[in-house]
Structure formats: structure tokens, C-alpha cells
Design a protein around this motif. Structure first.
Motif, PDB file in Angstrom:
ATOM      1  N   TRP A   1       0.769  -1.338  -0.062  1.00 33.25           N
ATOM      2  CA  TRP A   1       0.180  -0.084  -0.001  1.00 33.25           C
ATOM      3  C   TRP A   1       0.961   1.221   0.080  1.00 33.25           C
ATOM      4  O   TRP A   1       0.310   2.503  -0.357  1.00 33.25           O
ATOM      5  CB  TRP A   1      -0.922  -0.007   1.082  1.00 33.25           C
ATOM      6  CG  TRP A   1      -0.190  -0.329   2.575  1.00 33.25           C
ATOM      7  CD1 TRP A   1       0.064  -1.454   3.090  1.00 33.25           C
ATOM      8  CD2 TRP A   1       0.218   0.650   3.276  1.00 33.25           C
ATOM      9  NE1 TRP A   1       0.628  -1.195   4.415  1.00 33.25           N
ATOM     10  CE2 TRP A   1       0.824   0.057   4.541  1.00 33.25           C
ATOM     11  CE3 TRP A   1       0.450   2.233   3.211  1.00 33.25           C
ATOM     12  CZ2 TRP A   1       1.471   0.679   5.614  1.00 33.25           C
ATOM     13  CZ3 TRP A   1       0.964   2.732   4.505  1.00 33.25           C
ATOM     14  CH2 TRP A   1       1.539   1.955   5.429  1.00 33.25           C
ATOM     15  N   ARG A   2       2.258   1.323   0.438  1.00 33.73           N
ATOM     16  CA  ARG A   2       2.930   2.338   0.457  1.00 33.73           C
ATOM     17  C   ARG A   2       3.305   2.421  -1.340  1.00 33.73           C
ATOM     18  O   ARG A   2       3.966   1.771  -1.648  1.00 33.73           O
ATOM     19  CB  ARG A   2       4.167   2.025   1.063  1.00 33.73           C
ATOM     20  CG  ARG A   2       3.893   1.960   2.464  1.00 33.73           C
ATOM     21  CD  ARG A   2       5.206   1.723   3.465  1.00 33.73           C
ATOM     22  NE  ARG A   2       5.188   1.943   4.757  1.00 33.73           N
ATOM     23  CZ  ARG A   2       4.856   0.842   5.555  1.00 33.73           C
ATOM     24  NH1 ARG A   2       4.701  -0.492   4.903  1.00 33.73           N
ATOM     25  NH2 ARG A   2       4.752   0.793   6.799  1.00 33.73           N
TER      26      ARG A   2
ATOM     27  N   ALA B   1       3.670   3.372  10.697  1.00 39.67           N
ATOM     28  CA  ALA B   1       3.742   3.474   9.299  1.00 39.67           C
ATOM     29  C   ALA B   1       5.369   3.735   8.723  1.00 39.67           C
ATOM     30  O   ALA B   1       5.683   3.679   7.593  1.00 39.67           O
ATOM     31  CB  ALA B   1       2.832   4.377   8.591  1.00 39.67           C
TER      32      ALA B   1
ATOM     33  N   ASN C   1      -1.496  -4.610   7.365  1.00 35.79           N
ATOM     34  CA  ASN C   1      -2.900  -3.534   7.373  1.00 35.79           C
ATOM     35  C   ASN C   1      -3.047  -2.638   8.505  1.00 35.79           C
ATOM     36  O   ASN C   1      -3.464  -1.562   8.039  1.00 35.79           O
ATOM     37  CB  ASN C   1      -4.051  -4.553   7.115  1.00 35.79           C
ATOM     38  CG  ASN C   1      -4.052  -5.355   5.862  1.00 35.79           C
ATOM     39  OD1 ASN C   1      -3.398  -4.808   4.783  1.00 35.79           O
ATOM     40  ND2 ASN C   1      -4.781  -6.403   5.720  1.00 35.79           N
TER      41      ASN C   1
ATOM     42  N   GLU D   1      -1.338   0.425   7.906  1.00 32.78           N
ATOM     43  CA  GLU D   1      -1.698   1.210   7.022  1.00 32.78           C
ATOM     44  C   GLU D   1      -3.152   2.029   7.688  1.00 32.78           C
ATOM     45  O   GLU D   1      -3.149   3.263   7.239  1.00 32.78           O
ATOM     46  CB  GLU D   1      -2.232   0.683   5.701  1.00 32.78           C
ATOM     47  CG  GLU D   1      -2.991   1.491   4.778  1.00 32.78           C
ATOM     48  CD  GLU D   1      -3.551   0.618   3.817  1.00 32.78           C
ATOM     49  OE1 GLU D   1      -4.042   1.153   2.524  1.00 32.78           O
ATOM     50  OE2 GLU D   1      -3.648  -0.668   3.665  1.00 32.78           O
TER      51      GLU D   1
END
Length: 745
Positions: free
Chosen positions: A491-492, A509, A592, A595
């Protein structure tokens, strides 16, 4: 002769590994076009699905050739693609796959039908590449020996094998493999890290269990002057000096690799560094490298003959003699690379392998043969390992790449035996840089996949004679313009070689999966523990086993499937591990949580029962797991002070230790490759499909119709002048592997 049926589709099966797409409107998952036919990867008509297909205009024996970094084919069942004969049809084609560049069994395709999309499914067994560690490409080639009308290819995929109902893991606690070295848990650090000499960094290094650190940082080492904390002619100082590095290293109890300046330095400068470190301050830093990747054109090298192994060996002797005169206890390493013909930068000093009688000009043979003639033996060979090229990243390929650690170790050991003869057994192997991609880090580097790769890489290296694995690196800087393909997990939407960013204090994060997995590994093993024999019968589940110094048994199990939880049967012999323990895990839920901010991003810890010498456990998809047997679980590591030298002489060199530069990130470097037969054509057709069919193909064991166009491939790194990234001072930048360049805007 073997006959096979190419069917419309394989049956719908549950898959342990997802299908690997090769072409879906564009090449994906790191696949590259190495064709020696005229191709257009963005052809708009006809198409089988989506918006684009590949048009191919082939002369005699020319081919559409798609290449990937070598990967393990075991999880895959078949090569599947759609093909259309265009307006005329009738093309006579054959398919071959390659193992490490070598073409395997020919599979012939019947003459193509005109204006008709047909799906071709060829089992990998028919191509001769099933269950192989080094599948790296395939081509669709003219077999008529004449110029063919344009044909079209679309929707190319390697379909996955169905998952096994049970994965079998076996452990023999009574069969030792080796003693784990503390340097297996190492990380690179750098002079540009302005947050290094802080309590934040000390806490991060302690929490992740770092047991060895490397300094001053990659390619920058070859123009770094330790006494002034500067790079060549610049007048400003770097953010972290050697004394600041040493303060952190000794505080966390880490061993150290120090890279001396070969490119623009002198043996006397390196010897004075040893004096400062081990005599004046008694740091006791034991491992000293002479230069960084000196075979590469991207490194600073002011010698008359640059990047020359003969010159390097001669100067290595001078470094070795002068540095050991200061502290005889240190170990001095020489830069090496696998392959006897790798980086044959000139032919000035060819050497003959006394075992094979073959002549070689590659870096390592010439260097070792010259050292042998000079009577100098390095204490260790320095090896750097990056699994993929930028733009060629593949999650599946990365997670299946670590099987070649043993090949690399065997290659380097054989070269030592061949060229150093009797001195060879005294030379150890150390990997002082390891990561997923050799430059231009994209989103894969900050994803869960790279964390799993880190665990699997260290596990694989431990099972060889490599005594160190130093991850590149602690902090490096976020880069948003590299490979952020949607085909990559994560997701980054940025890459970063570091395991953490520069935020202080770091939040969930800001610490990447690589940091968390490093932290997880301290529950598996530390330096001094005993690695014991362990095996898995399925490549998507890797295992390492260790007996801790307190007698406890631990297992490290990595599930490399993105979507399948494996029912794993674990059989243990040679010991009685007990019925209870502790499970430590890191995977999708923790990633997850980092995030979303909901839940814990840290390692999950829970008691586990029902253990025995034979038990089953279901390991989640994309997870790294440690089972520590016994009620006491695995002990947390206790930092130990680095040993100190007893030499008492002093030096007179002085330097300024206060840095003025404030580097906090590094810009990208560029990579280039050159090869002949580069595709340039954009052939198209306006015909439309009229039907879908199946094809019958024939596999033959002979390799017919060799290409008439010779293609040579030479990959090279060129750390270019880049505008993105951090300005360190005036018009200078430092690239993402540590080389300094003028900034071009």
C-alpha cells in the motif's frame, strides 16, 4: 515425440500461488522485451482482451522473446497465451522456454488460423522447464525459415499449480548445520543519516536486534575520508562522523564492518583509521573492507587503470600490510563477484584456471590469482547480492529467488580453491549488502513482500557458509517515481531501501515490514545459537530451525503465498521439544494495521499448545512465523560489548567530528542495459477475430531452427546524475547506493 493438447483453459483449481501474468495490455511483473523480431507491445487491433496486444513481424527464425530474472518454476503448471494469425494466417511457429538463458525443448504450434484468436496452453513439463530453479524466459519463434505475415499475441500467463493438501516440514534437532553468526543480523548505516546518533536510533536498533552494523555507506565509501568526515574535495561535513557511528555501535553492542576508501584513498589513510578505531579508542572493530563494488564503473576509482582487478590486488596487499601492522587482530576483506568472466573490464592480465585450463579475465579470478602471486590472502571475500533489476520486480520471483544462495557460495568457494589453492580454506564469505533490487527502489521495497524476503534470505544464507548478511540499509529516503506497479503487493506508493524512515519518533507506518521482520528474527536465533537440519517439501513454505544456547528449539517458517494458508505437518526428530511454546508472527494483519492505524502493527505474540514431535499448524498467507518451544519461549537478545584491542600505541592525526550537512534521504540512481536486436517496429493490423479455437502443439527434444540474429546482453549499472532526491550541499546529491554525483536539474 510427445503430443499435447493445448486447451481453452486449465480446470478451475484452488491455487497456492497466484497465476503470474506476463502480458496484460503491457508487460507486467518485471517481464522484459528481449525480442529479435519486430514487435509492438501497444498494438490496438486486434486484441483478445483489454485495450492492447502484441504484434509480431518475424523474419526467418526471428522471435518474440520475453525475459525475466530467473525464478523457481515449481509453483507453476503451464504457459498460456492467446494468438491470432491476422489477415492471412498460416504462420508456422514454435515455442521454447529458457533455463538461465539456455533454450529447452521445442514445442511446435500448428499453422495459425486467419482472424481467429486461439488459446494455447503448454504444460511446463512439455517445455522441459517444470520444477526448475532458473526459468528466465520463453520465445515464440518462426520455424519456417521465411518472413512471416504479422501475427498477434495477448493475455500471456503462467498458471499456478494447485496447492498441496499438506506441506511437510521435517526437523532433525540432532543434526547440526552450523553455528549462527551474529553478523547474519546486520544492517548498513550511512554518513548521510542525520538521525543516527540519537536515542531514537539506538532504541530502533536495539528493538530490531541488530547485531552488526556497516559504515560509512555503499559507493560513497570509495571517496570518503574518515578523518575530516568529508567526501573528496567538498568542504562540508557529513551528518554522521565515524566517532558518532562508533558511539552507537558500541552502545547497542554491535560488531562492525568498516569500508575503507579504495577509490580515492590510500593505505596510510586506512591504517590511520584502524589506529583511531582500535588503538586510540579501543572500539575493537574487527572487519575491514577494502573498497565497495570496485569492479563497477559506478564506483570512484582514481587509479591509472580503473576498476582493474590486477591493480586492486596489488593495492590490497599494501592496505593489508599497513592496516595489520596497526592491529594484527583485524580481518580484512576483498571485493568479489560470482562468475569467472563477470566484470572482465580489460584483458591486460588474463589468468588460467589450473583446474580447468580455461583462460579468464573476470574480476575475481584475476584478483585472486594476482594475490596468490603476491603471497597475500584476504581474510574474507565481500559479496553483494540484489535479487532483481529495477523495473523487473516480481513479488513471486523475489520470494522464490533465495534458492541460489547455495549456488553463489559454491561459486565463490570454487574460485578460491582454484586460484588461491592451499590458502583458500582460510577465507570466509560475507555478504555485506542485500536487498531486493539493485537501484531505483519501488514500492516492493517497503512492502510486506520485502519483509518476507528478508527473513527467507537470511534463512537461506544461514544454510550456506556465508557468515554475514548485512541489509541495505537502516535509513535511505522515500522515492515516489520508481516501480509502483499495481501488480506488486503493498500500500505504500513509494520505495525506500531503509527499514525505517527519518520520522522521530517513528510510528507504525514509519517502520517498514523489513524492520518488523528483523525484530521477529531475534525470537528465532542470535549469534552463537546452533542451526539444525530442516527441510520443506514445498517451495512456498520455507523453514529454518535452531537450538538456542539455553537449549530451546525454535522454528522459522515463512509462507510465501499471497492467498493460501498452508496446513503444515511438522515432524521433529532428535529431541523432545515439549507440548507448549510461544508463536511470534508478522504478516498481513500487522501490515494492514500500519496502514489503517487500527489494531497492532507490531509482532503478534501468543501461547501455542498441542506441540509434539509430530503436529500440524495452519500458517497464514504472506506471513513470517517463529515457534519457540518450551514454557520459557525464546530469550530476548542481550546486547554484548564489542571486544576491544589491547594495542596501546597512539596516532597524531586530528579531525573535526561535527557534521554540517543534514542529509536525510537519498535520490535515485539510474540503471542502463545494452543489447543488440532491440525491437523498434510498430506493426499493426486492422483485421478482427471471427472465432476462437484450440490448438494442438507438438513437443520435440531437439532444438531446431536456431535464431539467425545474434543477441548479446550486457547489463551494467550507471548511477546517473539525477534531479530527484535530496540536495546535500550546493550542487551535490548522493544516490540510493551511496555514490555522489553533481546534481543536474
Amino acid at each position: 515425440m510427445l503430443t499435447l493438447i493445448c486447451c481453452l483453459a486449465l480446470p478451475n483449481l484452488a491455487r497456492a500461488q497466484t497465476d503470474q501474468a506476463v502480458y496484460t495490455d503491457a508487460l507486467v511483473n518485471g517481464w522484459q522485451n528481449w525480442s529479435w523480431a519486430t514487435v509492438n507491445l501497444g498494438n490496438t487491433t486486434p486484441v483478445q482482451s483489454g485495450t492492447d496486444s502484441i504484434s509480431v513481424s518475424a523474419g526467418p527464425y526471428q522471435a518474440l522473446y520475453l525475459h525475466q530474472t530467473a525464478f523457481d518454476s515449481t509453483p507453476y503448471a503451464a504457459l498460456v497465451f492467446w494468438i491470432d494469425g491476422g489477415a492471412s494466417g498460416g504462420q508456422l511457429l514454435q515455442v521454447q522456454a529458457t533455463l538461465n538463458g539456455a533454450a529447452q525443448t521445442v514445442v511446435t504450434i500448428p499453422a495459425l488460423a486467419a482472424n481467429t484468436w486461439q488459446q494455447v496452453t503448454i504444460p511446463l513439463s512439455s517445455l522441459g522447464v517444470q520444477n526448475q530453479p532458473d526459468l528466465d524466459g520463453f520465445w515464440i519463434q518462426d520455424r519456417s525459415g521465411t518472413t512471416q505475415p504479422a501475427f498477434f499475441v495477448d493475455s500471456i500467463t503462467f498458471t499456478a499449480q494447485p496447492p498441496p493438501s499438506v506441506v511437510n516440514v521435517t526437523v532433525n534437532a540432532a543434526q547440526p548445520v552450523r553455528i549462527v553468526d551474529a553478523r547474519h543480523f546486520a544492517v548498513n548505516t550511512a554518513v548521510w543519516d542525520a538521525d543516527f546518533d540519537t536515542s531514537n536510533t539506538i532504541n530502533l536498533l536495539t528493538s530490531m536486534g541488530a547485531q552488526a552494523l556497516r559504515f560509512p555507506g555503499g559507493s560513497l565509501s570509495d571517496d570518503y575520508h574518515w578523518a575530516t568526515n568529508t567526501t573528496d574535495s567538498n568542504t562540508w561535513q557529513w551528518a554522521t562522523s565515524f566517532d558518532q557511528f562508533a558511539q552507537v555501535a558500541t552502545t547497542v553492542g554491535a560488531q562492525a564492518f568498516i569500508t575503507a576508501n579504495y577509490g580515492s584513498g590510500t593505505p596510510a589513510e586506512a591504517a590511520s583509521w584502524v589506529q583511531e578505531s582500535n588503538v586510540t579508542h579501543h572500539y575493537g572493530f574487527k572487519y575491514w573492507e577494502i573498497g565497495n563494488e570496485c569492479y563497477g564503473s559506478w564506483e570512484t576509482d582514481t587509479n591509472t587503470v580503473a576498476h582493474d582487478p590486477y591493480t586492486y590486488a596489488q593495492r590490497f596487499q599494501q592496505y593489508y600490510t599497513q592496516m595489520k601492522a596497526v592491529d594484527p587482530a583485524i580481518k580484512i576483506g576483498a571485493v568479489a563477484i560470482t562468475g569467472e568472466d563477470s566484470y572482465a573490464n580489460n584483458t591486460n592480465h588474463p589468468v588460467v584456471n589450473p583446474r580447468t585450463g580455461q583462460t579468464h579475465n573476470g574480476w575475481t579470478p584475476v584478483m585472486l590469482a594476482t594475490m596468490h602471486s603476491l603471497g597475500v590472502t584476504p581474510d574474507f571475500l565481500i559479496y553483494h547480492r540484489y535479487a532483481q533489476a529495477p523495473g523487473a520486480e516480481s513479488d513471486a520471483g523475489l520470494l522464490l529467488s533465495n534458492g541460489t544462495w547455495s549456488t553463489d557460495a559454491a561459486d565463490l568457494r570454487q574460485q578460491l580453491k582454484d586460484y588461491l589453492d592451499a590458502a583458500a580454506p582460510n577465507v570466509e564469505l560475507d555478504c555485506t549488502e542485500n536487498n531486493s533490487v539493485y537501484t531505483n527502489p519501488g514500492k516492493q521495497t517497503t512492502s510486506l513482500v520485502n519483509g518476507l524476503f528478508l527473513a527467507d534470505s537470511i534463512c537461506a544464507a544461514m544454510n550456506t557458509e556465508f557468515n554475514a548478511v548485512a541489509w541495505w540499509d537502516l535509513r535511505n529516503g522515500q522515492e515516489t517515481t520508481n516501480n509502483n506497479s499495481s501488480s506488486l503487493y503493498g500500500w505504500r506508493q513509494y520505495g525506500d531501501y531503509g527499514v525505517v524512515d527519518s520520522v522521530d519518533p517513528a510510528g507504525p507506518a514509519d517502520t517498514y515490514p523489513t524492520w518488523y521482520v528483523d525484530r521477529l528474527l531475534q525470537h528465532f536465533a542470535r549469534g552463537g545459537d546452533q542451526l539444525v537440519s530442516s527441510t520443506s517439501d514445498y517451495p512456498l513454505v520455507s523453514v529454518c530451525a535452531a537450538e538456542r544456547t539455553n537449549g530451546g528449539l525454535t522454528l522459522l517458517i515463512v509462507n510465501k503465498s499471497p492467498n493460501t494458508a498452508f496446513n503444515t505437518n511438522i515432524t521433529i526428530s532428535g529431541g523432545s521439544p515439549g507440548s507448549t511454546g510461544t508463536l511470534y508472527s508478522y504478516g498481513i494483519p500487522q501490515d494492514n494495521a500500519a496502514e489503517s492505524g487500527v489494531g497492532s502493527a507490531d509482532i503478534a505474540t501468543s501461547p501455542i499448545t498441542g506441540l509434539s514431535t509430530n503436529f500440524s499448524y495452519n500458517f497464514p498467507a504472506y506471513s513470517a512465523n517463529v515457534i519457540a518451544f518450551g514454557t520459557g519461549a525464546s530469550p530476548s537478545p542481550t546486547p554484548t560489548a564489542t571486544s576491544t584491542s589491547t594495542i596501546t600505541s597512539t596516532i597524531t592525526a586530528t579531525r573535526t567530528a561535527s557534521p554540517t550537512a543534514t542529509a536525510s534521504r537519498t535520490p535515485t540512481a539510474t540503471a542502463t542495459s545494452t543489447r543488440t536486436a532491440t525491437p523498434t517496429a510498430t506493426g499493426t493490423s486492422t483485421s478482427t477475430p471471427t472465432a476462437s479455437q484450440t490448438l494442438t502443439a507438438t513437443a520435440t527434444a531437439t532444438h531446431t531452427a536456431t535464431p539467425t540474429t545474434t543477441m548479446s546482453v550486457t547489463a551494467s549499472l550507471a548511477f546517473g546524475n539525477v534531479a530527484i532526491g535530496q540536495t546535500l550541499a550546493k550542487n551535490l546529491t548522493v544516490d540510493n547506493r551511496g555514490a555522489v554525483h553533481p546534481l543536474v536539474i
